[in-house]
Design an enzyme around this catalytic site. Structure first.
Site, PDB file in Angstrom:
ATOM      1  N   ASP A  58      -9.793  -3.344  -5.774  1.00  0.00           N
ATOM      2  CA  ASP A  58      -9.258  -2.475  -4.730  1.00  0.00           C
ATOM      3  C   ASP A  58      -9.771  -1.056  -4.938  1.00  0.00           C
ATOM      4  OD1 ASP A  58      -7.744  -1.116  -2.844  1.00  0.00           O
ATOM      5  OD2 ASP A  58      -5.877  -2.134  -3.351  1.00  0.00           O
ATOM      6  N   HIS A  73      -8.542  -4.483  -1.470  1.00  0.00           N
ATOM      7  CA  HIS A  73      -7.269  -3.968  -0.966  1.00  0.00           C
ATOM      8  C   HIS A  73      -6.543  -4.983  -0.084  1.00  0.00           C
ATOM      9  CE1 HIS A  73      -4.438  -0.751  -0.186  1.00  0.00           C
ATOM     10  NE2 HIS A  73      -4.547  -0.948   1.117  1.00  0.00           N
ATOM     11  N   SER A  96       0.843  -1.184   0.000  1.00  0.00           N
ATOM     12  CA  SER A  96       0.000   0.000   0.000  1.00  0.00           C
ATOM     13  C   SER A  96       0.889   1.249   0.000  1.00  0.00           C
ATOM     14  CB  SER A  96      -0.961  -0.029   1.182  1.00  0.00           C
ATOM     15  OG  SER A  96      -2.007   0.894   1.013  1.00  0.00           O
TER      16      SER A  96
END
Length: 715
Positions: free
Chosen positions: A650, A685, A564
């Site tokens: 995501d 995600h 991320s």
């Protein structure tokens, strides 16, 4: 080194697209990869998946072996320690062969029964009631995630929400726990949480705007058959809205926060149709949170804040108390300490629990209100100490306002997680459960230690080092260096079963606690964001350099990993120091940062301006971000092997970022090293759902890491 074949990497077509800001023009040839509904985009992602599978096929045996190790060390049929709430003990069970947990409860035997039922891995508890079997809910879906799971105060109703796509928009449903009936009421596209009023007649939930920002709180009146009532809306796109209640169950709370500013609204839980009122108006740059406490018989709001007092900003936060009937009459309770980052204060009827951070480690201190006459002083808080230097301590599940004991969680890098009951009055600790690790695991076979690297500007960077005993006798060693460094997120000591498969093969695991995280307090975060963001990247590079110079490893044996915002770190590091690593693993990487933060229509962009700066309106921020944004700075240089992992659904870091980045890397790299992209086509995600699928994914990643560190050499 990766095994190569005659199969060539998929070549993405080039469609020049100009991005013009502040007099600067950037030509983006891969922006067309943004549309996940475009069959050509899907075909490209699937071709990259096939390419990745071809070039990792030699690791299939190792992947299966690692999966088997994780599985063999895990007690698949297990039960969590029950937590008492109202008339019931609540817990979760897992069963061998099933992907998801089963949420259950059983009745307490007596009002004074505070000893949880014994954890029996393969048996149900007397009177067990299944609240929700996620395995049933997940049937027929490739992805499943549970959002809300909230039981009303009277124990008769369950509100729960599910996501079967991965886009973090949940379907909220209601269940009558007395009859088992599932109500017809369904609320689509909620944000994931649910909060009951004290009379169990109303449920508060949130919805999101087009940018996936939770912005509105609604009240659903059970059985009324009327439209839900909008009770709060936040129009400012910089602010997220959250909903909760105090542990005392006396107040409902709406929290509104940007990255640097917050405001809290409260409402008596027994007045659910009333109006929420602000505890303190928002002031730019001031953050605060609120809890309810009863001290010496009087009701107070406890306010954790970073406001200015006597001309000095409480950078590491301080705590005030304010009478509930006059929140403006605040007075200092615990003063700001530049050496201690206050994170929270939890209130129980008989205790106050202070959570704070010192020397890059989380700590707990408790004040026993029963032993104090009047308002507690700072000296009345006593730290809970543990033997291991590198350890994490925090409150466990303590849903009850009145409880004779406190539940505490404890972990280190080498000790399985423990759950304890603490008798505050006597200090006696009762071990309720230690995370089972099957196969004869012995913490004495492993070592954890703290070392410090020095950044170019002289800043000392803490490193947490974990290894199997004896590995340092054979330096240099294979090594995985992990980093994150954003959002004031701290990566604290914690145990991992899957990590053992790496440690047992001689790989040293190192966490670099770089600036931008929160390990060393608020200043650590402030010096790794906006116009100081590059400190995050150079700290990581300096940490890697230290590990080489001190003999821990060599560049041919070192792999870097982050996900991320940590994926942004990986992209920046690949451009800054490709020669330091023999592999870079980037999960859901935020590598097209400037493009995303320039576009306010994208999910999360506007609220992110407090973290990265606002390049849309500020030319200095634009220029600064352009110097480090990984995608723009890919150049003709010898990149190491790179593995990028992303998910099609995501909503936080769009798959587009990894897809574009990999296309550019494959085009520009001057080395023969492979750049691989793996896209989960039905996940969000957090990646794949279901514990067995997740173990398979972890095994995939670990096998690649072991290959690139040289700890495993394919036949």
């Amino acid at each position: 080194m990766m095994v190569k074949s005659d199969v060539a990497a998929p070549v993405a077509k080039k469609v020049p697209s100009e991005r013009v800001h502040h007099g600067d023009t950037f030509v983006d040839e891969y922006e067309w990869l943004r549309d996940k509904e475009d069959p050509e985009v899907v075909a490209y992602l699937e071709a990259q998946n096939a390419f990745t599978e071809t070039h990792t096929a030699q690791l299939d045996g190792l992947r299966k072996q690692i999966f088997g190790e994780i599985k063999s060390r895990t007690q698949e049929t297990d039960m969590s320690v029950p937590s008492r709430r109202g008339r019931y003990w609540y817990y979760a069970r897992t069963e061998e062969g099933k992907q998801y947990a089963i949420r259950c409860r059983c009745p307490i035997s007596a009002d004074d029964d505070w000893t949880p039922p014994e954890v029996v891995a393969d048996a149900t508890l007397p009177g067990e009631q299944v609240l929700l079997d996620a395995n049933v809910e997940a049937e027929g879906h490739d992805f499943f995630s549970l959002g809300a799971l909230s039981v009303s105060d009277d124990g008769d109703w369950l509100a729960y929400s599910t996501d079967t796509v991965g886009d973090e928009r949940y379907l909220l449903r209601f269940k009558n726990l007395r009859t088992g009936e599932l109500l017809d009421d369904q609320i689509a596209d909620t944000a994931g949480g649910a909060v009951w009023s004290s009379d169990a007649q109303h449920v508060f939930y949130q919805t999101v705007d087009d940018a996936w920002r939770p912005d509105t709180v609604w009240r659903h009146d059970m059985g009324a058959g009327t439209d839900d009532v909008r009770v709060f809306h936040e129009p400012d796109e910089r602010y997220w809205v959250g909903m909760g209640s105090t542990r005392s169950d006396k107040y409902l709370m709406i929290g509104v926060g940007s990255k640097i500013t917050s405001e809290v609204y409260v409402l008596a839980a027994d007045d659910p149709t009333g109006e929420f009122r602000s505890i303190a108006p928002r002031v730019e740059g001031v953050e605060y949170s609120v809890e309810h406490a009863v001290i010496s018989g009087d009701d107070y709001y406890v306010v954790v804040h970073n406001d200015i007092r006597d001309g000095v900003k409480a950078e590491n936060f301080a705590i005030d108390i304010a009478p509930v009937d006059d929140p403006s009459a605040r007075r200092e309770f615990i003063a700001h300490d530049p050496q201690r980052r206050i994170e929270d204060l939890d209130a129980f009827r008989d205790y106050l629990v202070l959570s704070y951070r010192h020397a890059a480690l989380p700590k707990l201190a408790i004040a026993d209100l029963r032993a104090i006459d009047g308002i507690p002083a700072p000296a009345d808080f006593h730290e809970i100490e543990f033997e291991q230097e590198l350890s994490s301590a925090g409150l466990g599940g303590n849903p009850e306002w009145v409880t004779p004991k406190l539940r505490i969680g404890y972990a280190s890098f080498i000790e399985p997680t423990e759950l304890l009951d603490l008798d505050v009055a006597t200090g006696e600790r009762t071990l309720l459960k230690r995370q089972p690790v099957l196969g004869g695991y012995d913490p004495a076979d492993y070592v954890q230690s703290r070392e410090w690297a020095t950044a170019a500007d002289g800043t000392r960077i803490p490193l947490s080092i974990v290894r199997r005993k004896g590995v340092d006798d054979n330096r240099p060693a294979p090594l995985l260096l992990y980093g994150y460094g954003s959002y004031e997120t701290s990566i604290d000591p914690g145990f991992s079963v899957s990590r053992l498969s790496m440690l047992d093969r001689g790989v040293v695991f190192v966490l670099a606690h770089i600036r931008g995280g929160g390990e060393m307090g608020r200043y650590w975060y402030d010096n790794g964001k906006t116009l100081t963001k590059k400190n995050t990247f150079t700290d990581f590079v300096d940490a890697a350099g230290y590990l080489v110079e001190s003999g821990w490893t060599t560049p041919k044996q070192m792999v870097a990993e982050g996900g991320s915002a940590g994926g942004l770190l990986m992209g920046a590091v690949a451009n800054l120091a490709p020669e330091l690593f023999n592999g870079i693993l980037a999960s859901v990487p935020f590598v097209d940062a400037l493009t995303s933060i320039l576009d306010p229509s994208l999910p999360l962009t506007v609220i992110e301006w407090d973290e990265w700066g606002d390049p849309l309106h500020d030319p200095d921020v634009y220029a600064y971000m352009k110097t480090y944004s990984p995608y723009e700075n890919v150049g003709a240089k010898p990149y190491p092997p790179i593995l990028a992992l992303t998910s099609l659904n995501d909503t936080r870091v769009l798959f587009t970022e990894a897809a574009k980045w990999v296309a550019r890397l494959q085009e520009m790299s001057t080395s023969d090293n492979l750049v691989l992209l793996k896209t989960e086509m039905s996940a969000g995600h957090g990646g794949v759902s279901g514990r067995y699928k997740q173990w398979e994914e972890v095994a995939f990643e670990l096998a690649w890491i072991l290959q690139q560190t040289g700890a495993y050499v394919p036949d």
